[in-house]
Design a protein around this motif. Structure first.
Motif, PDB file in Angstrom:
ATOM      1  N   VAL A  55       0.853  -1.182   0.000  1.00 43.81           N
ATOM      2  CA  VAL A  55       0.000   0.000   0.000  1.00 43.81           C
ATOM      3  C   VAL A  55       0.888   1.231   0.000  1.00 43.81           C
ATOM      4  CG1 VAL A  55      -1.952   1.171   1.104  1.00 43.81           C
ATOM      5  CG2 VAL A  55      -1.563  -1.257   1.547  1.00 43.81           C
ATOM      6  N   GLU A  70      -5.350   5.514   0.208  1.00 43.29           N
ATOM      7  CA  GLU A  70      -4.627   4.260   0.200  1.00 43.29           C
ATOM      8  C   GLU A  70      -4.685   3.648  -1.193  1.00 43.29           C
ATOM      9  OE1 GLU A  70      -5.782   2.562   4.568  1.00 43.29           O
ATOM     10  OE2 GLU A  70      -7.357   2.538   3.039  1.00 43.29           O
ATOM     11  N   PHE A  72      -3.771   0.393  -3.103  1.00 48.51           N
ATOM     12  CA  PHE A  72      -3.430  -1.011  -2.874  1.00 48.51           C
ATOM     13  C   PHE A  72      -2.961  -1.673  -4.161  1.00 48.51           C
ATOM     14  CE2 PHE A  72      -6.189  -0.006   0.594  1.00 48.51           C
ATOM     15  CZ  PHE A  72      -5.747  -0.786   1.639  1.00 48.51           C
ATOM     16  N   THR A  81      -8.251   1.493  -4.613  1.00 53.83           N
ATOM     17  CA  THR A  81      -7.992   2.728  -3.883  1.00 53.83           C
ATOM     18  C   THR A  81      -9.135   2.958  -2.908  1.00 53.83           C
ATOM     19  OG1 THR A  81      -6.783   3.685  -5.728  1.00 53.83           O
ATOM     20  CG2 THR A  81      -7.630   5.224  -4.086  1.00 53.83           C
TER      21      THR A  81
END
Length: 179
Positions: A55, A70, A72, A81
């Protein structure tokens, strides 16, 4: 199986901007997660599903609200996201929301530890497969934050997550560099 990727977003999943790691007694989301943070994690379900991910997080603090984006990257090549919004409600508390979280997640800090619990639809488009995350984040002496979460359904454990956050350039987790 693809639906379990949403369960991984409990970082809360996962979360501000000093040039050095904060001391354990000074753990606050706005101090640790402001700016750039990276993480590696895993998700394991009782049905045998196991997923690893990295992440890249970007946090913005405005004095009251931490917005934590975030991004990912999953081991199967998929990406996702999520964006947490943590409103500071007291010296040791926040209220967190995210697009797949049902309601708000109250967050309580005590020393070097943050705890929060929240409901998530693993299939948000159909609002099905509702589970609860029970997160515990611990700021460690090396400046990293370890997030462990138990995932339950109807009160029974169905999965576990483990995510290790770090500020790029500070300390080492002994794992590969994610920059």
């Amino acid at each position: 199986m693809q639906r379990f990727k949403y369960a991984l977003m409990g970082l809360g999943a996962g979360l501000l901007a000093s040039s050095a790691p904060a001391a354990a007694q000074d753990f606050t989301f706005e101090d640790y997660f402001h700016g750039r943070t990276v993480a590696e994690g895993s998700f394991t379900a009782i049905n045998g599903v196991k997923r690893r991910f990295t992440v890249e997080l970007t946090g913005k603090w405005d004095g009251r609200l931490l917005t934590l984006r975030e991004n990912f990257h999953f081991d199967d090549g998929s990406r996702d996201t999520k964006t947490w919004r943590f409103v500071k409600t007291g010296p040791h508390s926040y209220s967190g929301t995210r697009e797949d979280v049902i309601g708000a997640a109250p967050v309580r800090l005590s020393g070097n530890t943050a705890r929060f619990s929240y409901l998530v639809y693993l299939s948000p488009e159909t609002e099905t497969n509702k589970v609860r995350f029970h997160d515990k984040m611990v700021l460690r002496q090396d400046g990293s934050v370890l997030n462990t979460a138990l995932v339950t359904k109807f009160g029974l454990p169905v999965a576990w997550t483990r995510v290790e956050f770090r500020k790029p350039g500070h300390g080492s987790t002994g794992k590969r560099d994610m920059r």
